[in-house]
Scaffold this active site. Structure first.
Site, mmCIF file in Angstrom:
data_model
loop_
_atom_site.group_PDB
_atom_site.id
_atom_site.type_symbol
_atom_site.label_atom_id
_atom_site.label_comp_id
_atom_site.label_asym_id
_atom_site.label_seq_id
_atom_site.Cartn_x
_atom_site.Cartn_y
_atom_site.Cartn_z
ATOM 1 C CG PHE A 153 -3.720 -12.041 5.605
ATOM 2 C CD1 PHE A 153 -2.619 -12.137 6.454
ATOM 3 C CD2 PHE A 153 -4.026 -10.795 5.077
ATOM 4 C CE1 PHE A 153 -1.836 -11.024 6.755
ATOM 5 C CE2 PHE A 153 -3.259 -9.676 5.380
ATOM 6 C CZ PHE A 153 -2.166 -9.793 6.227
ATOM 7 C CE LYS A 177 -13.728 -15.778 1.087
ATOM 8 N NZ LYS A 177 -12.295 -15.501 0.814
ATOM 9 C CD GLU A 180 -8.141 -14.430 -1.352
ATOM 10 O OE1 GLU A 180 -8.982 -14.585 -0.444
ATOM 11 O OE2 GLU A 180 -7.882 -13.317 -1.866
ATOM 12 C CB SER A 230 -9.181 -4.190 3.976
ATOM 13 O OG SER A 230 -10.004 -4.608 2.895
ATOM 14 C CB CYS A 285 -7.326 -5.135 13.270
ATOM 15 S SG CYS A 285 -8.012 -6.134 14.576
ATOM 16 C CD GLU A 379 -5.188 -1.809 8.254
ATOM 17 O OE1 GLU A 379 -5.975 -1.893 7.299
ATOM 18 O OE2 GLU A 379 -5.327 -2.448 9.313
#
Ligand code: NAD
Length: 488
Positions: A153, A177, A180, A230, A285, A379
């Site tokens: 995301f 892909k 979402e 992740s 990240c 994280e």
């Protein structure tokens, strides 16, 4: 029936057509005010299968064009990214919550990534050599077939552009892909590539979450899977895709340590670290998550807090991705405080006037964090900086080395020798010296170490060419007088 929201329901994009989805749908939120802006389907194998069939049908013709022809589409796509920069910036701002400046930077980085793809014809000529009299060996890079890219995301435009231009320019047909949580930008990428002249079936966009990702890992028609997200899911994807004998590169999460030495340049260090921990609301990240101060660094902490207090949610700080993320981040802060850490700047319970429903966490600095606290090890993915204190540089390096992650690490000092010492000893793929976000620019590659990446090579730069292609080795002899020898 579609309900009235800002954007129409997300549709799958197959064979250059946006198609209505009949599957179960979930809401897509604007993170800046918490309102529902669209709906996205949770598709599975059946939708994927249709996309794979479209990609398979497109592959023979697409891979039969020359790379010089294929790259022309990406020259045009690059121009369109620049042309629609404002619109794309607004879309990323709304669906992800970044500030306009951060969202625009994502588009600019996508342009740079596309420029790299446009340079691929210059980078992949094969090799040829007369290896014995009359006998030639030659190599050429060929595409794999249908490949997939699963994205997170936090960079709705940039991460799809890590993979899409390179994979397609190199002759593959791609299934994209997107997350979402931010499904809108990916369809815009597909539309721009259509406008740029990409033929039917070469790029297909499917939507969904776990079920769709598992279907991608399992589908026999897909040759390679790239994943960014992740570490928990990167491990699942890497294991599942490779156990199905696919090539896989899976980039995971991060816990980046910045080692700060007492001789560090005061203003530069403070402003760099403040920008690194708060940029993109800490949802990078590459964000500074842990600062390890060596020796007497109170003056730097003080200055850093002054810088951080200039960061205003809703102005130069965007929102986090969801209510759940906001709650998780605030829980980390409260638990650290309860365990004895000192909250110097507190971003909990932040609201932005006029955007009361938005998912905002203010910038937060926590001092005297201990390495065994959850906030020091896990994280957090929010605008939160934990400061740990050590007496010497080796203890600081030890803390960094103990992390299971290994995306980025940085050192702030004015001593070349100490900087070199830290560069050599930290265990991360992306190192900064007096740089808080050490993201290499093209053509340099991007990718971490340890549990921040599974698989060989990097997702951008030269080694991405290896990931998206296979090498054909041909040995040729035309002249009958060249007699058989030991190698031919
Ligand atoms: P995520 O792992 O939750 O989701 C990534 C993708 O996996 C999405 O497309 C999602 O639909 C899918 N997914 C989610 N849960 C799944 C499951 N259980 N099984 C199969 N698929 C699943 O990641 P995110 O929250 O979207 O993104 C943030 C994470 O991505 C952070 O950990 C961040 O560090 C990481 N990230 C890493 C890099 C890198 O270069 N290493 C770059 C960007 C983001």
């Amino acid at each position: 029936m579609e309900t009235a929201v800002k954007y129409p329901d997300v549709k799958k994009y197959i064979n250059r057509q946006l198609e209505v989805n009949v599957e179960q749908k979930i809401d897509v939120f604007s993170t800046i005010d918490g309102e529902i802006i669209s709906h996205v389907p949770l598709s599975g194998f059946a939708t994927l299968d249709k996309a794979v069939e479209a990609a398979k049908a497109a592959f023979p013709a697409w891979s039969n064009t020359t790379i010089k022809e294929r790259v022309q589409i990406f020259y045009r796509y690059r121009t369109l990214l620049a042309k629609y920069r404002e619109e794309l910036t607004e879309l990323v701002h709304i669906e992800n919550g970044k500030t306009h400046g951060e969202a625009a930077a994502e588009v600019d980085k996508s342009i740079e990534l596309t420029e790299f793809a446009c340079s691929l014809p210059q980078m992949i000529p094969g090799e040829i050599m007369e290896v014995s009299k009359g006998v030639e060996c030659r190599t050429e890079r060929l595409p794999l077939g249908v490949v997939a890219s699963i994205t997170p995301f936090n960079f709705p435009i940039m991460v799809p552009n890590w993979t899409t231009p390179n994979a397609i320019t190199l002759g593959n047909c791609l299934i994209l892909k997107p997350s979402e949580q931010v499904p809108l930008s990916a369809n815009r990428i597909a539309e721009l590539l259509k406008e740029a002249g990409l033929p039917e079936g070469v790029l297909n966009v499917v939507n969904g979450a776990q079920e769709m990702v598992e279907a991608i890992c399992d589908h026999p028609g897909i040759e390679a899977v790239s994943f960014v997200g992740s570490t928990k899911v990167a491990k699942i994807v890497y294991k599942r895709a490779t156990s199905n004998l696919k090539r896989c590169l899976a980039l995971g999460g991060a816990k980046n340590h910045l080692l700060v030495l007492p001789d560090a340049h005061l203003e530069m260090t403070a402003s760099d670290i403040a920008a690194s921990m708060s940029g993109c609301a800490g949802q990078r990240c590459m964000a500074a998550s842990a600062m390890v101060g060596v020796g007497k660094i109170d003056h730097i902490v003080e200055r850093l807090c002054e810088e951080v207090k200039q960061i205003v949610p809703g102005e130069n700080l965007g929102s986090v991705i969801s209510k759940k993320a906001k709650e998780r981040i605030e829980r980390y802060i409260s638990e650290a405080e309860a365990a004895g850490a000192k909250v110097l700047v507190d971003g909990r319970n932040t609201t932005v006037k006029g955007h009361e429903g938005g998912f905002y966490v203010g910038p937060t600095v926590i001092d005297f964090v201990k390495p065994d606290m959850a906030i020091a090890k896990e994280e957090v993915f929010g605008p939160v900086l934990s400061i740990m204190r050590t007496e010497n540089v080796d203890q600081a390096i030890q803390i960094e080395n103990n992390s299971s992650y290994g995306n980025a690490a940085a050192v702030f000092t004015q001593s070349g020798g100490l900087a070199r010492y830290v560069m050599d000893k930290v265990s991360a793929g992306l190192i900064g010296v007096n740089i808080g976000v050490p993201v290499p620019r093209e053509p340099f590659a991007f990718g971490g170490w340890n549990e921040s990446k599974f698989g060989v090579g990097d997702i951008t730069g030269k080694t991405s060419i290896d990931f998206w292609t296979q090498v054909k080795k041909t040995t040729t002899k035309w002249n009958p007088e060249a007699r058989i020898n030991w190698m031919s």
